[in-house]
Design an enzyme around this catalytic site. Structure first.
Site, PDB file in Angstrom:
ATOM      1  N   LYS A 280     -42.491 -26.396 -29.419  1.00 21.80           N
ATOM      2  CA  LYS A 280     -41.042 -26.314 -29.504  1.00 21.80           C
ATOM      3  C   LYS A 280     -40.452 -27.710 -29.297  1.00 21.80           C
ATOM      4  CE  LYS A 280     -37.267 -23.273 -28.088  1.00 21.80           C
ATOM      5  NZ  LYS A 280     -36.859 -22.111 -27.257  1.00 21.80           N
ATOM      6  N   GLU A 365     -34.039  -6.249 -22.065  1.00 19.27           N
ATOM      7  CA  GLU A 365     -32.832  -5.791 -21.369  1.00 19.27           C
ATOM      8  C   GLU A 365     -32.932  -4.339 -20.920  1.00 19.27           C
ATOM      9  OE1 GLU A 365     -31.795  -9.296 -23.858  1.00 19.27           O
ATOM     10  OE2 GLU A 365     -32.843  -7.412 -24.262  1.00 19.27           O
ATOM     11  N   ARG A 393     -27.868  -3.628 -25.775  1.00 17.00           N
ATOM     12  CA  ARG A 393     -29.209  -3.147 -26.101  1.00 17.00           C
ATOM     13  C   ARG A 393     -29.725  -2.152 -25.056  1.00 17.00           C
ATOM     14  NH1 ARG A 393     -32.187  -7.176 -29.209  1.00 17.00           N
ATOM     15  NH2 ARG A 393     -33.967  -7.052 -27.820  1.00 17.00           N
TER      16      ARG A 393
END
Length: 622
Positions: A280, A365, A393
């Site tokens: 990354k 979540e 969610r």
């Protein structure tokens, strides 16, 4: 030089192999230059340059289909499909989205913006292809962090039953937004470091291939055998044991190796997972050193990586962070939960101070909310810090696991209201509606930074489910002199007059001040009220207002249906109070990306347009 030759999809295939590496370098330079001006997701995109190039070289878009999980790593894909000119307007109103959009290009086959959805969508595309007699390839590109989401596992379970080709690309950069946590991360670490397996596999293959006549045939036979070398050498083989062929790990920055692997993957007549290891932020030192900081970057100086616009005032997340640390000091029962966003939600200081009372559950979540319910049932005081658009969610878990049991879970809801550049999938404009519909839930919103502090303390001392929602950005420091104690279900009257009452929720109090000034300058009396509570509404105050006011104007940064205004209107109508109600809210629609102030104007939520509506309504009923 090479990037200028990419003007439409598949132009990359016209380049010579020797030109791939320079193109990758040009793409990185282009992304760094453009995102330093517009802001955007930088680190994740720098990490997938070669991976995206290899996909475009090995597959034929738009005939073949790729679903990008979340989609914040799709910038190179946009470049390779002829959208280079759109980067000047990236994430601006009317400009190119920072996520895949079907309306933007035929090469974007599925809109994304939230995590862990790509495999499910990919399976749907595979089944549609097979039922309609298609022959194209379907790829789902999912980050290792997204595998912590339960939906990804539900999809993997389903993918194992497929009888035709489906390619899952696992982009493994050891990060989601923050550093990965949990068993999946440890498992992938084991695969990455399994040098013994990789060396053994290559050594056996090289040795067998040297056997005259029979060597290559033996290698092919071993590869076809289900109980092959991987099953023998790597314990568990999680994906293989599910019925999903595992290929890798593959160097995600080696284009030729990636192309070979993709070509092998296309031959498999069921689901196959290609494990790709990337870095990354690759190619830009500040992003490599601080990938989390450059996940969603504001405009920055290329030389240093530092933001161009330094913040001089605290934002709401900063205030939350400070108060949480203080609450952690005062009460050992206070615990904090995040879904892979300790930095974004402001919990990093709490984590550093109280590591045993901090829980990062990964991008999950639903689990976070039910886990919090368990903590509350066990006698603790859990605070779930989450962005508004991500909390939706977990609606079922809030309703069933927290509110039915009336458990004391505090929901600290950041990024509520319009968030701007990330667009439809990230606007936090539904939480007042879906939370206020749930029995036992209390919903609050602060007018400024001091009230956020007071409300968070009130919420932690409360007994039952309670949600505190606050916006993105700089914390409002006005109206400091108005700091009445927070009382359950009671509003705060700031300015009291007659005729017109402005009842504003949270961030809209600042807007209501400006509207009141306009109305006063035009000659209208106007009361200003900080609603504080969306659920329960202050019924006693409405009864009193109806005695001296002809019009109540509700103001909220939420869609109209099911919001604060709806609840006020219902009460006034049911009680037949002699007062009209004008609802000022966001429209019941998805709102695209762009500067927040510009979006306010586009949806009629700026002071001038609100004041005009109020005056028109008031005059028409005189």
């Amino acid at each position: 030089m090479y990037l200028e030759q990419i003007n439409q999809v598949n132009d990359i295939k016209k380049l010579d192999k020797s030109e791939w590496e320079p193109l990758a370098q040009e793409i990185r330079e282009f992304l760094i230059e453009k995102i330093s001006v517009t802001g955007g997701h930088l680190a994740s995109n720098l990490g997938v340059v070669e991976l995206t190039m290899a996909m475009h070289l090995a597959f034929d878009f738009p005939q073949d289909k790729v679903v990008w999980d979340v989609g914040h790593q799709s910038y190179t894909h946009k470049l390779l499909t002829g959208r280079r000119a759109g980067f000047d307007g990236l994430r601006k109103y009317g400009g190119m989205s920072g996520f895949p959009k079907r309306k933007e290009s035929d090469c974007d086959c599925f809109d994304t913006g939230h995590s862990s959805t790509s495999i499910s969508a990919g399976i749907g595309l595979v089944e549609a292809r097979d039922l309609l007699g298609g022959s194209y390839s379907v790829l789902s590109v999912i980050g290792d962090g997204a595998l912590t989401g339960g939906m990804a596992f539900e999809a993997l379970n389903n993918a194992s039953r497929l009888k035709s080709n489906f390619i899952i690309v696992l982009n493994d950069n050891q990060m989601s937004i923050a550093e990965n946590v949990g068993g999946i991360s440890q498992y992938l670490n084991g695969l990455r470091s399994a040098e013994g397996y990789n060396n053994f596999k290559e050594g056996v293959q090289n040795t067998l291939e040297k056997i005259p006549v029979y060597g290559e045939g033996l290698v092919r036979q071993i590869k076809r055998t289900k109980s092959g070398l991987k099953q023998l050498v790597i314990p568990g083989m999680f994906f293989e044991n599910m019925g999903i062929t595992y290929l890798g790990p593959v160097d995600g920055h080696n284009i030729e190796q990636l192309i070979r692997t993709f070509r092998d993957a296309k031959k498999i007549r069921h689901a196959v997972l290609v494990h790709v290891c990337t870095r990354k932020g690759k190619g830009y030192a500040p992003a490599e050193r601080h990938p989390s900081r450059f996940h969603g970057a504001e405009p920055f100086e290329i030389e240093t990586g530092l933001p161009k616009h330094k913040r001089t005032k605290a934002n709401y997340t900063d205030i939350f962070s400070t108060v949480m640390r203080k609450l952690g000091d005062r009460d050992e029962k206070v615990v904090a939960i995040t879904a892979a966003m300790p930095d974004g939600t402001g919990l990093k200081r709490f984590k550093n101070m109280f590591p045993d009372r901090f829980f990062d559950v990964g991008i999950a979540e639903q689990h976070a909310v039910t886990f919090a319910a368990g903590l509350a049932a066990g006698g603790l005081k859990p605070v779930v810090a989450v962005y508004s658009s991500f909390l939706q969610r977990a609606y079922d878990q809030i309703l069933h696991d927290v509110c039915i049991q009336n458990l004391h879970v505090v929901f600290a809801i950041d990024r509520a209201g319009l968030v701007g550049s990330d667009g439809e999938t990230h606007q936090g404009i539904f939480d007042l509606s879906y939370l206020s519909s749930i029995p036992n839930m209390t919903v609050m919103a602060p007018k400024n930074k001091w009230e956020l502090s007071d409300m968070l303390k009130f919420a932690v001392a409360f007994d039952g489910p309670i949600a505190l929602r606050y916006p993105r950005g700089e914390a409002y420091d006005g109206l400091r002199e108005f700091r009445a104690s927070v009382e359950y279900g009671r509003s705060e009257v700031i300015y009291e007059e007659a005729d017109i009452a402005l009842l504003a929720v949270g961030s809209m109090v600042k807007m209501a001040e400006k509207v009141r000034d306009i109305l006063k300058d035009t000659g209208y009396n106007c009361t200003l009220i900080n609603a504080r509570f969306v659920k329960p509404i202050d019924e006693a105050l409405l009864e009193e207002l109806a005695k001296t006011h002809k019009l109540a104007v509700t103001m909220e940064e939420n869609v109209r249906t099911g919001g604060f205004g709806d609840h006020v209107l219902e009460y006034v109508t049911d009680r037949e109070l002699p007062m009209r109600v004008l609802n000022v809210s966001l429209p019941d629609e998805y709102i695209e990306h762009g500067n927040v102030d510009l979006l306010y104007k586009e949806v009629g939520l700026d002071p001038e347009q609100i004041a005009k509506r109020v005056i028109t309504d008031y005059i028409s009923h005189m």
